[in-house]
Design a protein around this motif. Sequence first.
Motif, PDB file in Angstrom:
ATOM      1  N   GLN A 125       0.872  -1.183   0.000  1.00  0.00           N
ATOM      2  CA  GLN A 125       0.000   0.000   0.000  1.00  0.00           C
ATOM      3  C   GLN A 125       0.906   1.228   0.000  1.00  0.00           C
ATOM      4  O   GLN A 125       1.637   1.475   0.954  1.00  0.00           O
ATOM      5  CB  GLN A 125      -0.886  -0.022   1.252  1.00  0.00           C
TER       6      GLN A 125
ATOM      7  N   ASN B 287       0.092   8.089  -0.388  1.00  0.00           N
ATOM      8  CA  ASN B 287      -0.862   8.820  -1.211  1.00  0.00           C
ATOM      9  C   ASN B 287      -0.441  10.298  -1.264  1.00  0.00           C
ATOM     10  O   ASN B 287      -0.826  11.079  -0.405  1.00  0.00           O
ATOM     11  CB  ASN B 287      -2.244   8.646  -0.546  1.00  0.00           C
TER      12      ASN B 287
ATOM     13  N   ASP C  43      -7.157   8.906   4.142  1.00  0.00           N
ATOM     14  CA  ASP C  43      -7.706   7.545   4.088  1.00  0.00           C
ATOM     15  C   ASP C  43      -8.210   7.089   5.449  1.00  0.00           C
ATOM     16  O   ASP C  43      -9.047   6.207   5.539  1.00  0.00           O
ATOM     17  CB  ASP C  43      -6.623   6.536   3.650  1.00  0.00           C
TER      18      ASP C  43
END
Length: 360
Positions: A16, A19, A331
Amino acid sequence: MSVIERLIKPHLIKVQTYNPVDPPELLAEKAGIPTDKIIKLNGNENPKEPSGRIKQAVASAAFNIYPDPLQRKVRKSLAKYTNMAPEYIIAGAGSDELIDLLFRLFISPGDKILDFEPTFAMYGFCARIAGGSVSMAPRNNNFDIDIDAAKDLIDEKTKIIFLSSPNNPTGNMATRHQIEDLLQTGLLVVVDEAYFEFCQKTVADMISQYENLVVLRTMSKWAGLAGLRIGYGIMCPQLVNHIIDVKSPYNLSITSEAALIAALEETDSLMIEVKKIVAERERMFNLLNEINGIELFASDGNFILCEFNDGMVGHVYEGLANRGIFVRRFDSPRLANHFRISIGTPDQTDQLISAIKELV
Ligand SMILES: Cc1ncc(COP(=O)(O)O)c(C=O)c1O
């Protein structure tokens, strides 16, 4: 299975990733307006461009030559600014790089860090890359940390505690007492003071007493040098030497060195701008406070976290983006109804406020 999939570290096949915020040109394209018309309030950057003297220093840097791997001039200049000896200081390509280097030194696959969610996403990101994991200590309704709950999460695999203070994105600070409590655990305690200049509160003076304390700072926010990537850490000389041993030799570019030294020669004028940003933060806070349906969190940084009544946040965020005003969403499930606004110029604040008023 491709060659890459066969050879890559298994834990990095589907990691992951971080971002990040998009560059201005892309934001402008999305909004369908010229780049110079967008209002970029999503990166906690400084709205003011560097002075002519800083630009001149960058332009005249001899960048056909490699920089000094031991950063002698840079560390001397930072020593004067921080009142610490150069042996206690090391600079990196942003404090991001120093965070990564601490993982390189301390975190093996299977090790853990302790993190206070919601916080700066870089700590968790670096943990995933290193094959480590994150124990997430809770924050209360005001996003203050809970030391006892944090201590309960520590086990023999836990190596580093990361604490952003002021915390990005919530804006609140940890107390000295809480930090001392964490230092007593004997783990490495990294206090990320990226927003130090906006609050003037630091624990750097505790470094002579605690060899497990690391203070991280950056030139990205108060000094307006985000694009040049310059951060630094203050810590015991032994740890500085370990970082020197494992960092890439020329991690700080000649242009970054030149900008840092020039900026630290004009701290007085930079701090005048910092004070303007702090005043603008208070003005923005009061203006937002008059709008129904938004809860605000007091901030010691150059940003404000806002919580919207159910269902509104997406609409306001999109509406702002369509008008070329960009703020930051996250998030984290805890921040599903929130966004963070960086402090820009008074004119940008005015445009933001009237857009939000139209949208809510
Ligand atoms: C808490 C915190 N630490 C570190 C950084 C990264 O700073 P730099 O630009 O020096 O890598 C940021 C940037 O947003 C931040 O918010």
